[in-house]
Write a protein that holds these residues in place. Structure first.
Motif, PDB file in Angstrom:
ATOM      1  N   UNK A  28       0.833  -1.197   0.000  1.00  0.00           N
ATOM      2  CA  UNK A  28       0.000   0.000   0.000  1.00  0.00           C
ATOM      3  C   UNK A  28       0.871   1.252   0.000  1.00  0.00           C
ATOM      4  N   UNK A  29       0.471   2.245  -0.787  1.00  0.00           N
ATOM      5  CA  UNK A  29       1.261   3.467  -0.929  1.00  0.00           C
ATOM      6  C   UNK A  29       0.392   4.716  -0.799  1.00  0.00           C
ATOM      7  N   UNK A  30       0.867   5.719  -0.047  1.00  0.00           N
ATOM      8  CA  UNK A  30       0.181   7.015  -0.031  1.00  0.00           C
ATOM      9  C   UNK A  30       0.670   7.834  -1.222  1.00  0.00           C
ATOM     10  N   UNK A  31      -0.201   8.113  -2.187  1.00  0.00           N
ATOM     11  CA  UNK A  31       0.224   8.841  -3.384  1.00  0.00           C
ATOM     12  C   UNK A  31       0.213  10.344  -3.201  1.00  0.00           C
ATOM     13  N   UNK A  32      -0.723  10.852  -2.422  1.00  0.00           N
ATOM     14  CA  UNK A  32      -0.827  12.302  -2.246  1.00  0.00           C
ATOM     15  C   UNK A  32      -1.384  12.611  -0.869  1.00  0.00           C
ATOM     16  N   UNK A  33      -0.957  13.744  -0.340  1.00  0.00           N
ATOM     17  CA  UNK A  33      -1.478  14.248   0.930  1.00  0.00           C
ATOM     18  C   UNK A  33      -1.898  15.688   0.694  1.00  0.00           C
ATOM     19  N   UNK A  34      -3.136  16.008   1.045  1.00  0.00           N
ATOM     20  CA  UNK A  34      -3.589  17.394   0.952  1.00  0.00           C
ATOM     21  C   UNK A  34      -4.057  17.861   2.325  1.00  0.00           C
ATOM     22  N   UNK A  35      -3.832  19.128   2.602  1.00  0.00           N
ATOM     23  CA  UNK A  35      -4.246  19.725   3.869  1.00  0.00           C
ATOM     24  C   UNK A  35      -5.186  20.875   3.540  1.00  0.00           C
ATOM     25  N   UNK A  36      -6.415  20.791   4.068  1.00  0.00           N
ATOM     26  CA  UNK A  36      -7.445  21.779   3.768  1.00  0.00           C
ATOM     27  C   UNK A  36      -7.935  22.420   5.060  1.00  0.00           C
ATOM     28  N   UNK A  37      -7.857  23.763   5.171  1.00  0.00           N
ATOM     29  CA  UNK A  37      -8.410  24.420   6.361  1.00  0.00           C
ATOM     30  C   UNK A  37      -9.919  24.174   6.458  1.00  0.00           C
ATOM     31  N   UNK A  38     -10.371  23.905   7.681  1.00  0.00           N
ATOM     32  CA  UNK A  38     -11.786  23.638   7.946  1.00  0.00           C
ATOM     33  C   UNK A  38     -12.142  24.290   9.263  1.00  0.00           C
ATOM     34  N   UNK A 135       5.431  17.797   8.846  1.00  0.00           N
ATOM     35  CA  UNK A 135       6.781  17.276   8.784  1.00  0.00           C
ATOM     36  C   UNK A 135       6.708  15.875   8.191  1.00  0.00           C
ATOM     37  N   UNK A 136       7.879  15.302   7.889  1.00  0.00           N
ATOM     38  CA  UNK A 136       7.893  13.942   7.359  1.00  0.00           C
ATOM     39  C   UNK A 136       7.532  12.963   8.457  1.00  0.00           C
ATOM     40  N   UNK A 137       6.703  12.000   8.100  1.00  0.00           N
ATOM     41  CA  UNK A 137       6.295  10.968   9.030  1.00  0.00           C
ATOM     42  C   UNK A 137       6.407   9.602   8.379  1.00  0.00           C
ATOM     43  N   UNK A 138       5.885   8.594   9.060  1.00  0.00           N
ATOM     44  CA  UNK A 138       6.016   7.217   8.601  1.00  0.00           C
ATOM     45  C   UNK A 138       4.648   6.639   8.258  1.00  0.00           C
ATOM     46  N   UNK A 139       4.580   5.988   7.096  1.00  0.00           N
ATOM     47  CA  UNK A 139       3.404   5.254   6.616  1.00  0.00           C
ATOM     48  C   UNK A 139       3.844   3.806   6.454  1.00  0.00           C
ATOM     49  N   UNK A 140       3.112   2.879   7.078  1.00  0.00           N
ATOM     50  CA  UNK A 140       3.420   1.448   6.944  1.00  0.00           C
ATOM     51  C   UNK A 140       2.165   0.740   6.464  1.00  0.00           C
ATOM     52  N   UNK A 141       2.277   0.042   5.331  1.00  0.00           N
ATOM     53  CA  UNK A 141       1.167  -0.726   4.791  1.00  0.00           C
ATOM     54  C   UNK A 141       1.409  -2.221   4.951  1.00  0.00           C
ATOM     55  N   UNK A 142       0.371  -2.953   5.360  1.00  0.00           N
ATOM     56  CA  UNK A 142       0.436  -4.413   5.495  1.00  0.00           C
ATOM     57  C   UNK A 142      -0.643  -5.011   4.605  1.00  0.00           C
ATOM     58  N   UNK A 143      -0.234  -5.766   3.617  1.00  0.00           N
ATOM     59  CA  UNK A 143      -1.179  -6.425   2.722  1.00  0.00           C
ATOM     60  C   UNK A 143      -0.570  -7.753   2.287  1.00  0.00           C
ATOM     61  N   UNK A 144      -1.092  -8.353   1.241  1.00  0.00           N
ATOM     62  CA  UNK A 144      -0.538  -9.615   0.741  1.00  0.00           C
ATOM     63  C   UNK A 144      -0.044  -9.418  -0.685  1.00  0.00           C
ATOM     64  N   UNK A 145       0.875 -10.294  -1.110  1.00  0.00           N
ATOM     65  CA  UNK A 145       1.357 -10.257  -2.487  1.00  0.00           C
ATOM     66  C   UNK A 145       0.373 -11.017  -3.360  1.00  0.00           C
ATOM     67  N   UNK A 146       0.145 -10.536  -4.557  1.00  0.00           N
ATOM     68  CA  UNK A 146      -0.822 -11.156  -5.471  1.00  0.00           C
ATOM     69  C   UNK A 146      -0.358 -12.533  -5.932  1.00  0.00           C
TER      70      UNK A 146
END
Length: 193
Positions: A28-38, A135-146
């Motif tokens: 799993x990969x994070x492709x984009x991050x957007x920050x929107x004021x609310x 700031x830079x952070x960590x994303x960890x994805x756990x899935x299975x291989x096809x």
């Protein structure tokens, strides 16, 4: 968050290995991050994809570590996903991930039907924070291989919210202050003439 030099180097090696692994091993990969004021908060939206060579089944998950300023209940995800917000973990025995136990982690777990092969955009996952600074952070994805349905883990970087240091205003506050000072200067100049 500054890491001690040996830990930062080890982390850089892990990130490098995640990016140089063959595409078939990518999870799993994070492709984009957007920050929107609310209102007085900020919505952090993560666009996540399942690359080719990867599969997804119930129980697979991804984690965004140390999501500062989480607003409880202000989160969302596509159908088939549930969110938990543990203060630490999930820990990985084979990798040392910096994890502040006083800051919530976002763990989205898949509950939907099996996706047998990747190259699938999973949608947008969002959480609201009190902070718009990042700031830079960590994303960890756990899935299975096809190809063989063995577990696969992907560690990569993403952006996370970080609170502004005490006494340092948010960027929006600085912009408003600049506009106010400019208006005040123009008003004083007009009064002199």
């Amino acid at each position: 968050m500054l890491l001690p030099r040996p830990l930062a180097l080890g982390f850089a090696l892990v990130i490098s290995a995640a990016f140089t692994a063959p595409l078939a091993r990518a999870g799993l990969l994070p492709l984009a991050v957007t920050v929107t004021p609310e209102q007085n908060h900020f919505r952090w939206t993560y666009s996540v994809t399942l690359p080719s060579g990867a599969a997804l089944q119930a129980g697979n998950y991804f984690t965004i570590y140390d999501f500062n300023g989480l607003v409880p209940g202000a989160t969302g995800a596509p159908a088939g996903w549930t969110l938990s917000t543990p203060m630490s973990g999930p820990a990985l025995s084979y990798i040392n991930i910096p994890d502040d136990s006083s800051v919530a982690n976002l763990v989205w777990t898949y509950t939907g039907p099996v996706i047998p092969a990747g190259r699938v955009q999973l949608g947008e996952f969002w959480a609201t924070s009190l902070s718009g600074s990042s700031e830079e952070g960590v994303f960890v994805g756990h899935n299975t291989r096809a190809k063989d349905r063995k577990p696969d883990t992907n560690v990569t970087e993403t952006r996370i919210p970080v609170p502004a240091p005490p006494g340092v205003p948010e960027p929006n506050t600085l912009v408003l202050a600049g506009i106010g000072l400019s208006a005040f200067g123009l008003f004083r100049r007009a009064r002199r003439t």
